[in-house]
Design a protein around this motif. Sequence first.
Motif, PDB file in Angstrom:
ATOM      1  N   PHE A  46       0.864  -0.984  -0.040  1.00  0.00           N
ATOM      2  CA  PHE A  46       0.208   0.278   0.027  1.00  0.00           C
ATOM      3  C   PHE A  46       1.417   1.167   0.123  1.00  0.00           C
ATOM      4  CE2 PHE A  46      -2.669   3.954   2.439  1.00  0.00           C
ATOM      5  CZ  PHE A  46      -3.925   3.494   1.617  1.00  0.00           C
ATOM      6  N   ASN A  47       0.863   2.475  -0.993  1.00  0.00           N
ATOM      7  CA  ASN A  47       0.967   3.322  -1.638  1.00  0.00           C
ATOM      8  C   ASN A  47       2.624   2.991  -1.344  1.00  0.00           C
ATOM      9  OD1 ASN A  47      -0.901   4.813  -1.031  1.00  0.00           O
ATOM     10  ND2 ASN A  47      -0.707   5.471   0.958  1.00  0.00           N
ATOM     11  N   ASP A  86      -2.403  14.295  -8.262  1.00  0.00           N
ATOM     12  CA  ASP A  86      -2.063  14.000  -9.571  1.00  0.00           C
ATOM     13  C   ASP A  86      -1.004  13.205  -9.991  1.00  0.00           C
ATOM     14  OD1 ASP A  86      -4.916  13.831 -10.486  1.00  0.00           O
ATOM     15  OD2 ASP A  86      -4.069  16.006 -11.602  1.00  0.00           O
ATOM     16  N   LYS A  87      -0.225  14.461  -9.118  1.00  0.00           N
ATOM     17  CA  LYS A  87       1.517  14.733  -8.993  1.00  0.00           C
ATOM     18  C   LYS A  87       1.991  13.507  -8.404  1.00  0.00           C
ATOM     19  CE  LYS A  87       5.775  16.952  -7.714  1.00  0.00           C
ATOM     20  NZ  LYS A  87       6.472  17.805  -6.778  1.00  0.00           N
ATOM     21  N   TYR A  88       1.525  13.413  -6.967  1.00  0.00           N
ATOM     22  CA  TYR A  88       1.494  12.080  -6.542  1.00  0.00           C
ATOM     23  C   TYR A  88       1.102  10.622  -7.083  1.00  0.00           C
ATOM     24  CZ  TYR A  88       1.705   8.273  -2.757  1.00  0.00           C
ATOM     25  OH  TYR A  88       2.172   7.173  -1.722  1.00  0.00           O
ATOM     26  N   ASN A  89       0.095  10.543  -7.565  1.00  0.00           N
ATOM     27  CA  ASN A  89      -0.117   9.291  -8.575  1.00  0.00           C
ATOM     28  C   ASN A  89       0.610   9.145  -9.719  1.00  0.00           C
ATOM     29  OD1 ASN A  89      -2.253   8.616  -6.728  1.00  0.00           O
ATOM     30  ND2 ASN A  89      -3.757   9.862  -7.700  1.00  0.00           N
ATOM     31  N   LEU A  90       1.070  10.178 -10.130  1.00  0.00           N
ATOM     32  CA  LEU A  90       2.203  10.029 -11.493  1.00  0.00           C
ATOM     33  C   LEU A  90       3.818   8.982 -11.012  1.00  0.00           C
ATOM     34  CD1 LEU A  90       2.217  11.050 -14.158  1.00  0.00           C
ATOM     35  CD2 LEU A  90       3.684  12.430 -13.698  1.00  0.00           C
ATOM     36  N   THR A  91       3.789  10.018 -10.003  1.00  0.00           N
ATOM     37  CA  THR A  91       5.018   9.239  -8.899  1.00  0.00           C
ATOM     38  C   THR A  91       5.373   7.741  -8.507  1.00  0.00           C
ATOM     39  OG1 THR A  91       5.886  11.621  -8.939  1.00  0.00           O
ATOM     40  CG2 THR A  91       7.103  10.134  -7.765  1.00  0.00           C
ATOM     41  N   LEU A  92       3.848   8.010  -8.091  1.00  0.00           N
ATOM     42  CA  LEU A  92       4.275   6.338  -7.856  1.00  0.00           C
ATOM     43  C   LEU A  92       3.671   5.088  -8.744  1.00  0.00           C
ATOM     44  CD1 LEU A  92       3.255   4.468  -5.167  1.00  0.00           C
ATOM     45  CD2 LEU A  92       0.998   4.572  -5.313  1.00  0.00           C
ATOM     46  N   SER A  93       3.082   5.972  -9.695  1.00  0.00           N
ATOM     47  CA  SER A  93       3.234   4.987 -10.759  1.00  0.00           C
ATOM     48  C   SER A  93       5.034   4.586 -11.378  1.00  0.00           C
ATOM     49  CB  SER A  93       1.680   5.081 -11.650  1.00  0.00           C
ATOM     50  OG  SER A  93       2.624   6.378 -12.488  1.00  0.00           O
ATOM     51  N   GLN A  94       4.726   5.413 -11.993  1.00  0.00           N
ATOM     52  CA  GLN A  94       6.342   4.870 -12.004  1.00  0.00           C
ATOM     53  C   GLN A  94       7.626   5.030 -11.533  1.00  0.00           C
ATOM     54  OE1 GLN A  94       7.610   6.991 -15.324  1.00  0.00           O
ATOM     55  NE2 GLN A  94       8.906   5.426 -15.341  1.00  0.00           N
ATOM     56  N   LYS A  95       7.058   5.261  -9.831  1.00  0.00           N
ATOM     57  CA  LYS A  95       8.650   4.220  -8.812  1.00  0.00           C
ATOM     58  C   LYS A  95       8.059   2.530  -9.390  1.00  0.00           C
ATOM     59  CE  LYS A  95       9.776   7.834  -6.143  1.00  0.00           C
ATOM     60  NZ  LYS A  95       9.976   7.579  -4.747  1.00  0.00           N
ATOM     61  N   ARG A  96       6.705   2.200  -9.607  1.00  0.00           N
ATOM     62  CA  ARG A  96       5.913   0.793  -9.430  1.00  0.00           C
ATOM     63  C   ARG A  96       6.473   0.304 -10.356  1.00  0.00           C
ATOM     64  NH1 ARG A  96       0.000   1.556  -6.696  1.00  0.00           N
ATOM     65  NH2 ARG A  96       0.521   1.321  -4.225  1.00  0.00           N
ATOM     66  N   VAL A  97       6.479   1.250 -11.831  1.00  0.00           N
ATOM     67  CA  VAL A  97       6.701   0.324 -13.000  1.00  0.00           C
ATOM     68  C   VAL A  97       8.121   0.229 -13.458  1.00  0.00           C
ATOM     69  CG1 VAL A  97       4.877   0.883 -14.538  1.00  0.00           C
ATOM     70  CG2 VAL A  97       6.585   2.285 -14.065  1.00  0.00           C
ATOM     71  N   ASP A  98       8.817   0.922 -12.441  1.00  0.00           N
ATOM     72  CA  ASP A  98      10.515   0.849 -12.575  1.00  0.00           C
ATOM     73  C   ASP A  98      10.922  -0.242 -11.981  1.00  0.00           C
ATOM     74  OD1 ASP A  98      10.320   3.464 -14.011  1.00  0.00           O
ATOM     75  OD2 ASP A  98      11.487   4.327 -12.222  1.00  0.00           O
ATOM     76  N   SER A  99       9.911  -0.573 -11.077  1.00  0.00           N
ATOM     77  CA  SER A  99       9.977  -1.756  -9.772  1.00  0.00           C
ATOM     78  C   SER A  99       9.827  -2.943 -10.773  1.00  0.00           C
ATOM     79  CB  SER A  99       9.202  -1.408  -8.495  1.00  0.00           C
ATOM     80  OG  SER A  99       9.901  -0.825  -8.222  1.00  0.00           O
ATOM     81  N   VAL A 100       8.717  -3.164 -11.570  1.00  0.00           N
ATOM     82  CA  VAL A 100       8.491  -4.392 -12.588  1.00  0.00           C
ATOM     83  C   VAL A 100      10.026  -4.500 -13.293  1.00  0.00           C
ATOM     84  CG1 VAL A 100       7.197  -5.040 -14.269  1.00  0.00           C
ATOM     85  CG2 VAL A 100       6.538  -4.102 -11.694  1.00  0.00           C
ATOM     86  N   LYS A 101      10.035  -2.800 -13.948  1.00  0.00           N
ATOM     87  CA  LYS A 101      11.178  -3.126 -14.716  1.00  0.00           C
ATOM     88  C   LYS A 101      12.696  -4.193 -14.791  1.00  0.00           C
ATOM     89  CE  LYS A 101      14.596  -1.173 -17.652  1.00  0.00           C
ATOM     90  NZ  LYS A 101      14.969   0.550 -18.530  1.00  0.00           N
ATOM     91  N   ALA A 102      12.962  -3.846 -12.693  1.00  0.00           N
ATOM     92  CA  ALA A 102      14.003  -4.122 -12.201  1.00  0.00           C
ATOM     93  C   ALA A 102      14.396  -5.278 -12.179  1.00  0.00           C
ATOM     94  CB  ALA A 102      14.202  -3.326 -11.265  1.00  0.00           C
ATOM     95  N   TYR A 103      12.733  -5.821 -11.552  1.00  0.00           N
ATOM     96  CA  TYR A 103      12.997  -7.899 -11.455  1.00  0.00           C
ATOM     97  C   TYR A 103      12.836  -8.038 -12.847  1.00  0.00           C
ATOM     98  CZ  TYR A 103      10.430 -12.204  -9.883  1.00  0.00           C
ATOM     99  OH  TYR A 103       9.714 -13.136  -9.860  1.00  0.00           O
TER     100      TYR A 103
END
Length: 152
Positions: A46-47, A86-103
């Motif tokens: 979460f978050n 909007d800004k928080y969600n944009l940052t959160l979504s980017q960090k999440r897909v960065d984590s997926v890429k790293a995996y």
Amino acid sequence: FENGVEVACRNRPEDFDGDEDEDGCPDVLKIDNCQIKLSDKIFFKFNKWDIDPKSFKVLDEVRDTLHAAPDIKIWIEGHTDSKGSDKYNLTLSQKRVDSVKAYLVQQGITSDRLEPIGHGESKPIADNKTADGRAENRRVEFNLKDCKKTIQ
């Protein structure tokens, strides 16, 4: 090969979605309309952008699909619901897909095949006014680059 079946596939199921064919090996290409189809959602804490361990199996299916089709390049697209700025969600979504890429890179997929894009809340697929709609909007999609979608 033994009796027409690839020996390397002997201890693996024929298919994950019930389609059986003559080769005896799993059919790992799960691509439909320019998108890798997932057996479940990708979940995060979460978050946070830490991938929930229950999603490793799904990400391993993506890895297997990418290994089976080494010429495919994809966008890893992250989406959130509309809770938060909007800004928080944009940052959160980017960090999440960065984590997926790293995996996926840790799993042997070359980095140049993966482009993570966080969209935040800008591309909802359901109504953000309901809990079910918000849950649908929180998603990661794996879309093929250079692919022409069929119009339905």
